[in-house]
Design an enzyme around this catalytic site. Structure first.
Site, mmCIF file in Angstrom:
data_model
loop_
_atom_site.group_PDB
_atom_site.id
_atom_site.type_symbol
_atom_site.label_atom_id
_atom_site.label_comp_id
_atom_site.label_asym_id
_atom_site.label_seq_id
_atom_site.Cartn_x
_atom_site.Cartn_y
_atom_site.Cartn_z
ATOM 1 N N TYR A 192 0.849 -1.202 0.000
ATOM 2 C CA TYR A 192 0.000 0.000 0.000
ATOM 3 C C TYR A 192 0.886 1.254 0.000
ATOM 4 O O TYR A 192 0.683 2.171 -0.797
ATOM 5 C CB TYR A 192 -0.906 -0.028 1.231
ATOM 6 C CG TYR A 192 -1.702 1.239 1.460
ATOM 7 C CD1 TYR A 192 -2.785 1.567 0.649
ATOM 8 C CD2 TYR A 192 -1.368 2.125 2.492
ATOM 9 C CE1 TYR A 192 -3.512 2.731 0.865
ATOM 10 C CE2 TYR A 192 -2.090 3.279 2.717
ATOM 11 C CZ TYR A 192 -3.156 3.584 1.893
ATOM 12 O OH TYR A 192 -3.875 4.747 2.104
ATOM 13 N N LYS A 230 1.283 4.372 -2.840
ATOM 14 C CA LYS A 230 1.103 5.799 -2.588
ATOM 15 C C LYS A 230 2.392 6.575 -2.889
ATOM 16 O O LYS A 230 2.338 7.748 -3.294
ATOM 17 C CB LYS A 230 0.645 6.029 -1.144
ATOM 18 C CG LYS A 230 -0.760 5.470 -0.857
ATOM 19 C CD LYS A 230 -1.841 6.147 -1.696
ATOM 20 C CE LYS A 230 -3.243 5.773 -1.247
ATOM 21 N NZ LYS A 230 -4.302 6.450 -2.006
HETATM 22 P P1 NDP Z 1 -13.098 4.399 2.600
HETATM 23 O O1 NDP Z 1 -12.921 2.923 2.539
HETATM 24 O O2 NDP Z 1 -14.049 4.970 3.589
HETATM 25 O O3 NDP Z 1 -13.438 4.965 1.154
HETATM 26 C C1 NDP Z 1 -12.794 4.438 0.027
HETATM 27 C C2 NDP Z 1 -13.601 4.788 -1.190
HETATM 28 O O4 NDP Z 1 -12.938 4.266 -2.346
HETATM 29 C C3 NDP Z 1 -14.997 4.198 -1.140
HETATM 30 O O5 NDP Z 1 -15.922 5.136 -1.596
HETATM 31 C C4 NDP Z 1 -14.892 3.024 -2.093
HETATM 32 O O6 NDP Z 1 -16.139 2.786 -2.735
HETATM 33 C C5 NDP Z 1 -13.888 3.546 -3.115
HETATM 34 N N1 NDP Z 1 -13.266 2.454 -3.848
HETATM 35 C C6 NDP Z 1 -12.368 1.557 -3.407
HETATM 36 N N2 NDP Z 1 -12.085 0.661 -4.369
HETATM 37 C C7 NDP Z 1 -12.829 1.005 -5.451
HETATM 38 C C8 NDP Z 1 -13.008 0.463 -6.752
HETATM 39 N N3 NDP Z 1 -12.341 -0.631 -7.169
HETATM 40 N N4 NDP Z 1 -13.874 1.063 -7.599
HETATM 41 C C9 NDP Z 1 -14.567 2.159 -7.207
HETATM 42 N N5 NDP Z 1 -14.449 2.722 -5.989
HETATM 43 C C10 NDP Z 1 -13.590 2.148 -5.119
HETATM 44 O O7 NDP Z 1 -11.623 4.978 2.858
HETATM 45 P P2 NDP Z 1 -11.034 6.464 2.940
HETATM 46 O O8 NDP Z 1 -12.070 7.481 2.792
HETATM 47 O O9 NDP Z 1 -10.173 6.468 4.128
HETATM 48 O O10 NDP Z 1 -10.082 6.445 1.661
HETATM 49 C C11 NDP Z 1 -10.007 7.497 0.731
HETATM 50 C C12 NDP Z 1 -8.558 7.702 0.332
HETATM 51 O O11 NDP Z 1 -7.836 8.158 1.475
HETATM 52 C C13 NDP Z 1 -7.854 6.442 -0.151
HETATM 53 O O12 NDP Z 1 -7.098 6.729 -1.312
HETATM 54 C C14 NDP Z 1 -6.923 6.085 1.009
HETATM 55 O O13 NDP Z 1 -5.790 5.397 0.567
HETATM 56 C C15 NDP Z 1 -6.609 7.470 1.550
HETATM 57 N N6 NDP Z 1 -6.110 7.488 2.919
HETATM 58 C C16 NDP Z 1 -6.913 7.122 3.983
HETATM 59 C C17 NDP Z 1 -6.419 7.161 5.268
HETATM 60 C C18 NDP Z 1 -7.237 6.777 6.462
HETATM 61 O O14 NDP Z 1 -6.677 6.685 7.590
HETATM 62 N N7 NDP Z 1 -8.535 6.567 6.331
HETATM 63 C C19 NDP Z 1 -5.040 7.575 5.548
HETATM 64 C C20 NDP Z 1 -4.296 7.947 4.371
HETATM 65 C C21 NDP Z 1 -4.819 7.907 3.124
HETATM 66 P P3 NDP Z 1 -16.896 1.367 -2.800
HETATM 67 O O15 NDP Z 1 -16.532 0.593 -1.592
HETATM 68 O O16 NDP Z 1 -18.343 1.793 -2.855
HETATM 69 O O17 NDP Z 1 -16.429 0.779 -4.073
#
Ligand code: NDP
Length: 279
Positions: free
Chosen positions: A162, A166
Site C-alpha cells: 500500500y 502511494k
Molecule cells: P473508505 O474505505 O471509507 O473509502 C474508500 C472509497 O474508495 C470508497 O468510496 C470506495 O467505494 C472507493 N473504492 C475503493 N475501491 C474502489 C473500486 N475498485 N472502484 C470504485 N471505488 C472504489 O476509505 P477512505 O475514505 O479512508 O479512503 C479514501 C482515500 O484516502 C484512499 O485513497 C486512502 O488510501 C486514503 N487514505 C486514507 C487514510 C485513512 O486513515 N482513512 C489515511 C491515508 C490515506 P466502494 O466501496 O463503494 O467501491
C-alpha cells in the site's frame, strides 16, 4: 456567490469516508458533483446527504462503477460530460489496501496483493486522468490526488505494498503536474495520516480494528502529537483548498501532509500495530 458555482467536480471514492465528505463540501460550495463508488447503497447515502442540505437533484450525478475497469471509467467520464457538459475538478480519492489471507506482511505478503493495490491506487488513477485530460484542459481545471503518509519516507512494513502504491502516486502527482501545467491544469495532492473512515473494514480488518489503533495513538504523544485522530472533513477541506485556484494557484505538484504531527515523531512504529489492528 459560492466559490465553486458553475464548476463540475468528479470525486472518486465518494460512497464513503474522505471522498463523501469532499463531495458534500463541493456541493455545498456551489459545484455540480459526480459521486461514485461500487456500493450503490452507500452511494445513495452520499446523494441523500447532499440533497438534504437543499442542493437541487440536478446538481448531483451518482454513477455506481468499478474504477478498476476502464469500462467503468469511461462510463464515469462520459456520463459526467453528458449530464453537466464540462469537467473542472477531478479528485482521485478512491483507494484501497489489501490484507493477506494468512496474515503475512512485509516481503512475505503475497505478491498478488501488490498487483491489486497497484491496480486501484495507481493504474486506475493514470487511466482515469488520461480520460479526463481533454475536458480538464478545456476548463483549465484542477486535479487533486489523495495519497497517504504511508508513502514514506518512513517504512510502513505492515502495509508495505500500500505504501509503495502511494509513493508511486506522489511521483505521478509531480510528473503529471509538470506535464499538465503547460495546458493550464494544476495537479496537487493531500497526504492524510490516520482518519476515521471505512478504510480498515474495506481492507479486511476486523470491525473496529482501525479504531483500536486510532484510540491507541490518540493517547500517546509519540504517536499522534495533536491527540485527536483526523475526521474526513479535515482532509476534504484541504482537497477544496487545492481545487480552489484563487487560494492555491501557486501550488503545483505538491502534497500537503495532514496527520496531526504523526510523521514528525512516528512513535507508533515502535508498537505492535498488527496486534492493535487485529491482523
Ligand atoms: P473508505 O474505505 O471509507 O473509502 C474508500 C472509497 O474508495 C470508497 O468510496 C470506495 O467505494 C472507493 N473504492 C475503493 N475501491 C474502489 C473500486 N475498485 N472502484 C470504485 N471505488 C472504489 O476509505 P477512505 O475514505 O479512508 O479512503 C479514501 C482515500 O484516502 C484512499 O485513497 C486512502 O488510501 C486514503 N487514505 C486514507 C487514510 C485513512 O486513515 N482513512 C489515511 C491515508 C490515506 P466502494 O466501496 O463503494 O467501491
Amino acid at each position: 456567490m459560492a466559490r465553486f458555482t458553475g464548476k463540475v467536480a468528479l470525486v472518486t471514492g465518494s460512497s464513503n469516508g474522505i471522498g463523501r465528505a469532499a463531495a458534500i463540501l463541493f456541493a455545498l460550495d456551489g459545484a455540480k458533483v459526480t459521486i461514485t463508488g461500487r456500493n450503490a447503497q452507500r452511494l445513495e447515502e452520499t446523494r441523500q446527504e447532499i440533497l438534504k442540505s437543499g442542493i437541487p437533484e440536478s446538481h448531483v450525478l451518482a454513477v455506481a462503477c468499478d474504477l478498476g475497469s476502464e469500462q467503468g471509467q469511461d462510463e464515469l467520464i462520459n456520463s459526467t460530460i453528458k449530464s453537466f457538459g464540462r469537467l473542472d475538478i477531478l479528485v482521485n480519492n478512491a483507494g484501497a489496501a489489501f490484507t493477506d489471507s494468512q496474515g503475512r506482511t512485509g516481503l512475505d505478503q503475497d505478491v498478488s496483493d501488490y498487483d491489486k493495490v497497484m491496480h486501484i491506487n495507481m493504474r486506475s488513477v493514470i487511466t482515469l486522468t488520461q480520460k479526463a485530460k481533454k475536458y480538464l484542459i478545456e476548463t483549465k481545471g484542477e486535479i487533486v490526488n489523495v495519497s497517504s503518509v504511508a508513502a514514506g519516507p518512513q517504512a510502513h512494513v505492515d502495509m508495505m505494498y500500500y505504501g509503495m502504491s502511494k509513493a508511486a502516486l506522489d511521483n505521478f502527482t509531480r510528473c503529471a503536474a509538470i506535464d499538465l501545467i503547460q495546458h493550464g491544469v494544476r495537479v496537487n495532492s493531500v497526504s492524510p495520516g490516520g482518519v476515521t473512515t471505512g478504510f480498515g473494514e474495506a481492507m479486511g480488518l476486523p470491525v473496529g480494528g482501525f479504531d483500536n489503533l486510532w484510540h491507541f495513538m490518540e493517547s500517546r504523544k509519540e504517536c499522534l502529537p495533536c491527540g485527536k485522530i483526523g475526521q474526513p472533513e479535515d482532509i476534504a477541506n484541504i482537497i477544496l483548498f487545492l481545487a480552489d485556484r484563487e487560494l492555491s494557484f501557486y501550488i503545483i505538484g505538491q502534497s500537503i501532509v495532514a496527520d496531526g504531527g504523526s510523521t514528525l515523531v512516528m512513535g507508533v512504529q515502535a508498537h505492535d500495530m498488527k496486534t492493535l489492528m487485529g491482523m
